[in-house]
Write a protein that holds these residues in place. Sequence first.
Motif, mmCIF file in Angstrom:
data_model
loop_
_atom_site.group_PDB
_atom_site.id
_atom_site.type_symbol
_atom_site.label_atom_id
_atom_site.label_comp_id
_atom_site.label_asym_id
_atom_site.label_seq_id
_atom_site.Cartn_x
_atom_site.Cartn_y
_atom_site.Cartn_z
ATOM 1 N N LYS A 134 40.005 41.844 40.089
ATOM 2 C CA LYS A 134 39.721 40.573 41.153
ATOM 3 C C LYS A 134 40.734 39.999 41.526
ATOM 4 O O LYS A 134 42.136 40.270 41.168
ATOM 5 C CB LYS A 134 39.121 39.749 39.923
ATOM 6 C CG LYS A 134 37.376 40.082 39.655
ATOM 7 C CD LYS A 134 36.605 39.491 40.906
ATOM 8 C CE LYS A 134 35.089 39.743 40.356
ATOM 9 N NZ LYS A 134 34.103 39.150 41.325
ATOM 10 N N ALA A 147 38.039 37.830 47.637
ATOM 11 C CA ALA A 147 38.969 36.987 46.974
ATOM 12 C C ALA A 147 38.747 35.614 47.580
ATOM 13 O O ALA A 147 39.180 35.520 48.917
ATOM 14 C CB ALA A 147 40.096 37.773 47.427
ATOM 15 N N ASP A 200 32.533 37.482 45.429
ATOM 16 C CA ASP A 200 32.739 39.089 45.854
ATOM 17 C C ASP A 200 34.043 39.113 46.545
ATOM 18 O O ASP A 200 34.474 40.333 46.611
ATOM 19 C CB ASP A 200 31.474 39.664 46.514
ATOM 20 C CG ASP A 200 30.332 39.583 45.735
ATOM 21 O OD1 ASP A 200 30.442 39.783 44.489
ATOM 22 O OD2 ASP A 200 28.892 39.226 46.363
ATOM 23 N N VAL A 246 41.592 38.359 36.305
ATOM 24 C CA VAL A 246 41.998 38.618 37.935
ATOM 25 C C VAL A 246 43.374 39.375 37.873
ATOM 26 O O VAL A 246 44.399 38.882 36.951
ATOM 27 C CB VAL A 246 42.301 36.892 38.391
ATOM 28 C CG1 VAL A 246 43.155 36.921 39.623
ATOM 29 C CG2 VAL A 246 41.124 36.377 38.390
ATOM 30 N N THR A 288 35.483 31.052 41.028
ATOM 31 C CA THR A 288 36.656 32.001 41.435
ATOM 32 C C THR A 288 36.030 33.413 41.070
ATOM 33 O O THR A 288 35.848 34.317 42.165
ATOM 34 C CB THR A 288 37.881 31.825 41.115
ATOM 35 O OG1 THR A 288 38.249 30.411 41.176
ATOM 36 C CG2 THR A 288 38.844 32.851 41.702
ATOM 37 N N VAL A 289 35.801 33.750 39.921
ATOM 38 C CA VAL A 289 35.349 34.985 39.203
ATOM 39 C C VAL A 289 34.035 35.513 40.085
ATOM 40 O O VAL A 289 34.094 36.945 39.951
ATOM 41 C CB VAL A 289 35.553 35.130 37.895
ATOM 42 C CG1 VAL A 289 37.059 34.838 37.457
ATOM 43 C CG2 VAL A 289 34.713 34.156 37.224
ATOM 44 N N LYS A 290 33.294 34.828 40.244
ATOM 45 C CA LYS A 290 31.861 35.086 40.724
ATOM 46 C C LYS A 290 31.840 35.565 42.333
ATOM 47 O O LYS A 290 30.812 36.060 42.530
ATOM 48 C CB LYS A 290 30.844 34.311 40.311
ATOM 49 C CG LYS A 290 30.785 32.980 41.298
ATOM 50 C CD LYS A 290 29.544 32.066 40.886
ATOM 51 C CE LYS A 290 29.511 30.831 41.911
ATOM 52 N NZ LYS A 290 28.585 29.867 41.587
#
Length: 410
Positions: free
Chosen positions: A244, A297, A295, A341, A291-293
């Motif tokens: 990520k 960056a 697809d 990440v 942020t992490v969900k």
Amino acid sequence: MKLGVVADDFTGASDIALTLSEAGMPTKQFVGVPETTIADRSEAGVVSLKTRTVAVDDAVQQSLAACDWLLAQGCSQIVFKICSTFDSTDDGNIGPVTAALAKRLGERSVIVCPAFPENGRMVFQGHLFVGDRLLNESGMQNHPLTPMKDPDIRRVLARQTSWQIAHVPHQTVSRGAAAIASHIETASDRMVVIDAIDYGDLIAIGAAAKGRRLVTGGSGIALGLPQNFGFTPQSQEWAGAGGKAVVLSGSCSVATRGQVERYRQVAPSREIKIEDVVEKRLSLQELVEWTVKQDVAPLIYSSADPSSVKASQEAFGKEVSSEAIETLFANLAAALSNTGVERIVVAGGETSGAVVSGVAATTLEVGPRIAAGVPALKVGGRPLALALKSGNFGGPDFFEKALSVLETGA
């Protein structure tokens, strides 16, 4: 180690680390002054500080501590790495730190050259140009922390230090290293501003610096230094990070604002407003989850135009505003790295310092070039890759390119 660098911010540190590495000198970047001697095969060590805008006495003490550590590692020459736009105020910190380092090293004349022609920074007749504009017409006059309103580096230094200021004009520089060295020798007890408008000038200045204990300048000053120690350019290998990724921008420079606008067209983005941070209306956990969900960056940015930044500073105070944003980015970087990440692209010197501190990096491995002055970096011992960009560096597509290089090396 043979060559030591005391860098006044984190992007500047990675900038000069790339210059030395590309010139064939094995280089490692350290975050702050290491507490112990490092058993390392690197020939150059870059100590990253965050002293560009701190109080003068604090900047001097931190810089001397970095210098002492580098000397203990065996370094025979120290470079004080400053910004290629000479970011400082009339109080310092470039002049006072240079004077203190010179005293510590027993140096009676010091080369000063911020030129970096590859990124459009040139010194001519003692004046600093950014592209075809004088420094004070380049946008740097609106910098929120170090507004540069005088392009004459000699005058800027004279307001910062009691040392006399000398100048080596381009007519002398064009005659080569011997002419430059001879001119410097006549300038005892002076800081010597040297003109440089192209790559060849910097190579000649580097050769003229052979044997000198201290040099002050931008990363361009390091172009000719490795060959004084017998090094030549070598190819590099890079093992990237494919997990990520996120882009964090805290720079308000013209170039970064353009990069932000471009990247917003192709990726999810969130703008961070100073008032929301100061008044604690933001949820760090919600930002991390958002942020992490994604697809693609995503971009999280606080890169407002100068008038908006000035208004916020007037409302909350310059120091409060800056500290609030930096703390947010530090905490966000820490939380994101803990959630897996693996690639973080950062724009802005102060923001880069906050991110590096947030992820608790102690050493940075120097990888391939992303753009002039910006290498790919790997946090020592961890699968975390960083790009730390000074505000005005990089082309319009910098963020896309940086993400790719951090992943693949190309």
